[in-house]
Design an enzyme around this catalytic site. Structure first.
Site: not given
Length: 501
Positions: A17, A50-51, A347
């Site tokens: 994550d 987020t990545t 998530d």
């Protein structure tokens, strides 16, 4: 792929994550800190992607770096990035597919697809069908505002992932308890819950008091008084008609025994968040005194029981009248694995929430990025000047997402990107990487969907970060207070003023 991060204390965390990894890295570099901040903001706002944010921001900077080195002014570059961003936003909003208000079953199927997409890159992707059902159940059980803190996640090591369960209501681990709790009943129907913030123990009464006694009788009176105070408290709680007593502070052995004799279940040292969730779900209020416990401050729930889950006992409250709340009890092998499962579910839960609120989706798997890339490329050919090159560079930067997907799956990225470019040029706007077939496919039909708000947020944040880093032209580090300025000796031996280190 997952990263294993070991922090200064030797605690290992395995995660993929983006936000979690960025939080754990101790980053000093100011520009890199900006990237961490955008990952955090994406995590807080949307919960997933987020990545992607970090990848995009890094790639935009990488693509415009040659222009900076050739002396193109950062303002020109920033203007181009903003222009490109605006074009992307318009295109996403135009392409996004609105989910029309449909029947419950259809909406459910759609939410499950979005949850499954969020989990497909995580550790638990084998069980994504199982978990996407649980996640959708959990989110749909909330009320209109979809408050996140009403979904509790409890982790129990041991057992298999498939044994995870969703409790509609509040569940928490059985707390530390004294002798006598075994005799307390373990299940009730229609129970009344007293929520306290009182220490029900003997020692609690003699704080900060100094008593001088000169004979044993006097002392005995003091001791009796203590017992009396405790018993008065207990009697008042008993009279209120509560049959489950939860307290944030410890409940001693005398009290435990007293409650057990009267068929009352009690638990002391309940963690604050659990107590608050119980309060929200079952109504009532947390009392700090035993004096006025009236029926209207008691919580109600239809069914209470203590159940064994793995090596732990859980207290479950089901059928709560007030708020809609639910608790996920996760099972699994190692502790790191459970933590990663929890992050992945977080998530997925955020995605489902977003999809309910903003009901438009786009195809995932790099499809939308390739389409935006094509759009920017086509646009760059219609304008003159430096902007043309810059917008083309940003178009190239957008391809990092499908490229990274190919790299992670072990495919030949160049080959697949060529196929994708060709497809998008022919008008196949939803084509993206298909990890299962090692080829490209129409990801909209494959049901690889993501809420469009994620993409909008990710692109905006990435572009903003890139612009911010570009607009800095020099770094000035103020010396720490109390340090003598470096002159000659020590570190800077034999260097003149102003020569770079």
């Amino acid at each position: 792929m997952d990263k294993l991060i070991v922090d200064a204390r030797g605690k290992a965390t395995i995660s993929n994550d983006g936000a979690t990894i960025m939080k754990l890295l101790e980053i000093i570099h100011p520009a890199a800190k900006t990237l961490v901040d955008i990952a955090k903001s994406q995590d807080a706002e949307v919960g997933d992607g987020t990545t992607s944010v970090v990848l995009l921001a890094g790639e935009f900077l990488k693509q415009v770096k040659p222009f900076v080195e050739e002396g193109v002014h950062p303002r020109v570059i920033i203007k181009a990035i903003r222009k490109a961003l605006q074009l992307c936003m318009e295109k996403i909003n135009e392409m996004a597919v609105q989910i029309v208000e449909q029947s419950k079953d259809q909406q459910r199927a759609l939410l499950e697809k979005c949850a499954a997409t969020a989990m497909s890159s995580k550790l638990i992707h084998q069980q994504k069908d199982f978990f996407s059902r649980i996640v959708v159940d959990a989110v749909l059980s909330l009320d209109e505002l979809l408050p996140l803190n009403m979904i509790g996640i409890k982790k129990v090591t041991g057992g298999s992932l498939e044994e995870s369960q969703l409790v509609s209501g509040v569940a928490f681990k059985k707390t530390f308890s004294y002798a006598g709790f075994e005799m307390a009943p373990k299940s009730y129907d229609n129970c009344k819950i007293a929520l306290l913030n009182i220490e029900l123990e003997l020692k609690a009464e003699r704080d900060n008091a100094e008593i001088r006694v000169d004979n044993v009788k006097e002392y005995q009176k003091v001791v009796d008084a203590e017992w009396q105070i405790l018993y008065n408290k207990l009697a008042k709680i008993h009279e209120s008609g509560a049959n489950v007593v939860l307290s944030k502070l410890p409940i001693g052995d005398v009290a435990t025994q007293y409650f057990a004799d009267r068929d009352i279940f009690c638990a002391g040292r309940v963690p604050e968040e659990d107590l608050k969730r119980t309060m929200k779900a079952c109504g009532g209020a947390v009392m700090t005194t035993a004096n006025d416990i009236k029926p209207n401050v008691l919580g109600l729930c239809e069914h209470f029981e203590e159940r064994q889950v793995g090596g732990e006992r859980f207290n479950l409250f089901q059928g709560c009248p007030n708020a809609k709340t639910s608790t996920l009890i996760l099972r699994g092998g190692a502790e790191q694995f459970l933590e990663e499962t929890e992050r992945s579910l977080h998530d997925a839960i955020m995605i489902v929430r977003r999809t309910i609120k903003h009901d438009s989706v786009v195809a995932g798997g790099g499809a939308i990025e390739m389409e935006l890339s094509k759009l920017l490329r086509d646009y760059s050919r219609t304008i003159a000047g430096k902007e043309q090159l810059l917008i083309a560079a940003i178009a190239k930067g957008l391809e990092i997402i499908p490229r990274q997907l190919c790299d992670n799956a072990g495919f030949d990225a160049t080959n697949i990107l060529n196929k994708l470019r060709q497809k998008h040029a022919q008008g196949g706007q939803w084509f993206g990487v298909d990890i299962n077939k090692e080829d490209i496919s129409d990801n909209y039909e494959q049901c690889i969907w993501e809420p469009s708000i994620i993409k909008i947020n990710a692109l905006t944040a990435a572009a903003e970060a890139a612009c911010m880093i570009l607009s800095v032209d020099e770094t000035i580090k103020s010396p720490k207070a109390g340090e003598p300025p470096m002159a000659g000796g020590g570190m800077g031996m034999g260097r003149g003023m102003g020569r770079p280190m």
